[in-house]
Design a protein around this motif. Structure first.
Motif, PDB file in Angstrom:
ATOM      1  N   PHE A  31     -17.229  42.765  -3.535  1.00 26.66           N
ATOM      2  CA  PHE A  31     -17.947  44.182  -4.199  1.00 26.66           C
ATOM      3  C   PHE A  31     -17.053  44.728  -5.089  1.00 26.66           C
ATOM      4  O   PHE A  31     -17.528  45.404  -5.960  1.00 26.66           O
ATOM      5  N   LYS A  32     -15.674  44.956  -4.884  1.00 27.38           N
ATOM      6  CA  LYS A  32     -14.770  45.356  -5.698  1.00 27.38           C
ATOM      7  C   LYS A  32     -14.555  44.753  -7.117  1.00 27.38           C
ATOM      8  O   LYS A  32     -14.259  45.212  -7.982  1.00 27.38           O
ATOM      9  N   HIS A  33     -14.596  43.464  -7.040  1.00 25.28           N
ATOM     10  CA  HIS A  33     -14.124  42.645  -8.220  1.00 25.28           C
ATOM     11  C   HIS A  33     -15.467  41.900  -8.961  1.00 25.28           C
ATOM     12  O   HIS A  33     -15.130  41.675 -10.179  1.00 25.28           O
ATOM     13  N   ASP A  34     -16.379  41.603  -8.579  1.00 25.73           N
ATOM     14  CA  ASP A  34     -17.369  40.462  -8.976  1.00 25.73           C
ATOM     15  C   ASP A  34     -18.616  40.912  -8.284  1.00 25.73           C
ATOM     16  O   ASP A  34     -18.896  40.310  -7.352  1.00 25.73           O
ATOM     17  N   LYS A  35     -19.759  41.755  -8.797  1.00 24.10           N
ATOM     18  CA  LYS A  35     -20.837  41.972  -8.095  1.00 24.10           C
ATOM     19  C   LYS A  35     -21.806  40.735  -8.296  1.00 24.10           C
ATOM     20  O   LYS A  35     -22.560  40.421  -7.234  1.00 24.10           O
ATOM     21  N   ALA A  36     -21.497  39.829  -9.040  1.00 21.89           N
ATOM     22  CA  ALA A  36     -22.518  38.365  -9.228  1.00 21.89           C
ATOM     23  C   ALA A  36     -22.097  37.551  -8.000  1.00 21.89           C
ATOM     24  O   ALA A  36     -22.746  36.956  -7.225  1.00 21.89           O
ATOM     25  N   ILE A  37     -20.676  37.540  -7.728  1.00 23.81           N
ATOM     26  CA  ILE A  37     -20.030  36.765  -6.676  1.00 23.81           C
ATOM     27  C   ILE A  37     -20.543  37.427  -5.169  1.00 23.81           C
ATOM     28  O   ILE A  37     -20.921  36.714  -4.188  1.00 23.81           O
ATOM     29  N   PHE A  38     -20.398  38.751  -5.458  1.00 17.18           N
ATOM     30  CA  PHE A  38     -21.002  39.380  -4.080  1.00 17.18           C
ATOM     31  C   PHE A  38     -22.529  38.949  -3.808  1.00 17.18           C
ATOM     32  O   PHE A  38     -22.697  38.773  -2.521  1.00 17.18           O
ATOM     33  N   GLY A  39     -23.288  39.012  -4.600  1.00 15.38           N
ATOM     34  CA  GLY A  39     -24.656  38.740  -4.501  1.00 15.38           C
ATOM     35  C   GLY A  39     -24.668  37.186  -3.802  1.00 15.38           C
ATOM     36  O   GLY A  39     -25.545  37.053  -2.793  1.00 15.38           O
ATOM     37  N   MET A  40     -23.984  36.197  -4.306  1.00 11.04           N
ATOM     38  CA  MET A  40     -24.002  34.947  -3.869  1.00 11.04           C
ATOM     39  C   MET A  40     -23.536  34.812  -2.482  1.00 11.04           C
ATOM     40  O   MET A  40     -24.079  34.130  -1.683  1.00 11.04           O
ATOM     41  N   LEU A  41     -22.511  35.393  -2.284  1.00  8.56           N
ATOM     42  CA  LEU A  41     -21.718  35.368  -1.021  1.00  8.56           C
ATOM     43  C   LEU A  41     -22.653  35.929   0.067  1.00  8.56           C
ATOM     44  O   LEU A  41     -22.875  35.584   1.170  1.00  8.56           O
ATOM     45  N   HIS A  42     -23.282  37.099  -0.104  1.00  4.09           N
ATOM     46  CA  HIS A  42     -24.156  37.848   0.621  1.00  4.09           C
ATOM     47  C   HIS A  42     -25.368  37.269   1.116  1.00  4.09           C
ATOM     48  O   HIS A  42     -25.688  37.279   2.220  1.00  4.09           O
ATOM     49  N   GLY A  43     -25.903  36.606   0.082  1.00  2.00           N
ATOM     50  CA  GLY A  43     -27.200  36.112   0.184  1.00  2.00           C
ATOM     51  C   GLY A  43     -27.181  34.753   0.796  1.00  2.00           C
ATOM     52  O   GLY A  43     -28.508  34.278   1.449  1.00  2.00           O
ATOM     53  N   THR A  44     -26.373  33.971   0.395  1.00  2.00           N
ATOM     54  CA  THR A  44     -26.275  32.466   0.589  1.00  2.00           C
ATOM     55  C   THR A  44     -25.114  32.057   1.373  1.00  2.00           C
ATOM     56  O   THR A  44     -25.183  31.382   2.382  1.00  2.00           O
ATOM     57  N   VAL A  45     -23.884  32.155   0.860  1.00  2.00           N
ATOM     58  CA  VAL A  45     -22.830  31.273   1.190  1.00  2.00           C
ATOM     59  C   VAL A  45     -22.305  31.824   2.588  1.00  2.00           C
ATOM     60  O   VAL A  45     -22.030  30.807   3.422  1.00  2.00           O
ATOM     61  N   LEU A  46     -22.094  33.017   2.706  1.00  2.00           N
ATOM     62  CA  LEU A  46     -21.409  33.418   3.945  1.00  2.00           C
ATOM     63  C   LEU A  46     -22.528  33.468   5.390  1.00  2.00           C
ATOM     64  O   LEU A  46     -22.034  33.122   6.246  1.00  2.00           O
TER      65      LEU A  46
END
Length: 201
Positions: free
Chosen positions: A162-177
């Motif tokens: 969330f602090k560094h890259d919102k695009a990665i945040f969305g992918m991690l939050h929605g699918t990967v994690l």
């Protein structure tokens, strides 16, 4: 010259009708394990789904209650803030109700972010599978700890993303994690299953 040795009929009969070196208790245990393997998968699936749906429904009914506050604020947000500040002391993260708050932003931890859905899946698996009750309760207790650790790691990773890259945040939050948490719980269940025989039916 070929010599033929005489055979003892009584000895031959004893060989034919000899019983395996197995106690009656071992025989019953073996028979019970056979019955366990024959259990209908549909029955296990229905029990699994029923348990999960009951737990999920009960949690949905707790929205806005003191129980929701305890689970989200006390057992999820506060430990996450403590862990982040321990790893990155300069972060200055505070736990405020359902939010992680810092000078550089805030992250909402809402109903559904506390990892209970994954925990309910794990509990349903332990309820459905024919473990002995002692093993079942042990597995659920250990599973609570596993889900807690996995979910705390998930929130910490989400905070950094969330602090560094919102695009990665969305992918991690929605699918990967979420998938990673389910995979971790599945691995735990399989390891536990390998070490605990199911109860006799």
């Amino acid at each position: 010259m070929i010599r033929c040795a005489a055979s003892d009929p009584s000895r031959e009969q004893s060989k034919c009708f000899s019983m395996p070196d197995q106690s009656y208790e071992e025989f019953l245990a073996s028979d019970a394990r056979t019955e366990v393997r024959r259990r209908r998968p549909l029955r296990l699936l229905l029990l699994f789904l029923a348990t999960f749906l009951v737990l999920q429904y009960g949690w949905e009914m707790s929205r806005g209650t003191a129980l929701e506050r305890v689970v989200i604020h006390d057992l999820t947000v506060q430990p996450s803030a403590w862990a982040i500040n321990r790893i990155w002391p300069e972060a200055g993260v505070l736990a405020k109700e359902h939010r992680l708050v810092a000078p550089k932003g805030r992250l909402n931890i809402l109903n559904g972010c506390e990892g209970l859905e994954t925990l309910f899946l794990l509990v349903a698996a332990f309820v459905a599978y024919p473990f002995a009750w002692r093993a079942r309760l042990l597995g659920i207790a250990l599973g609570v700890g596993v889900v807690f650790v996995l979910n705390q790691a998930r929130i910490i990773l989400l905070w950094q993303a969330f602090k560094h890259d919102k695009a990665i945040f969305g992918m991690l939050h929605g699918t990967v994690l979420p998938l990673a948490m389910i995979a971790g719980c599945l691995a735990f269940f399989l390891v536990f299953l390998a070490r605990h025989e199911p109860r006799a039916q």
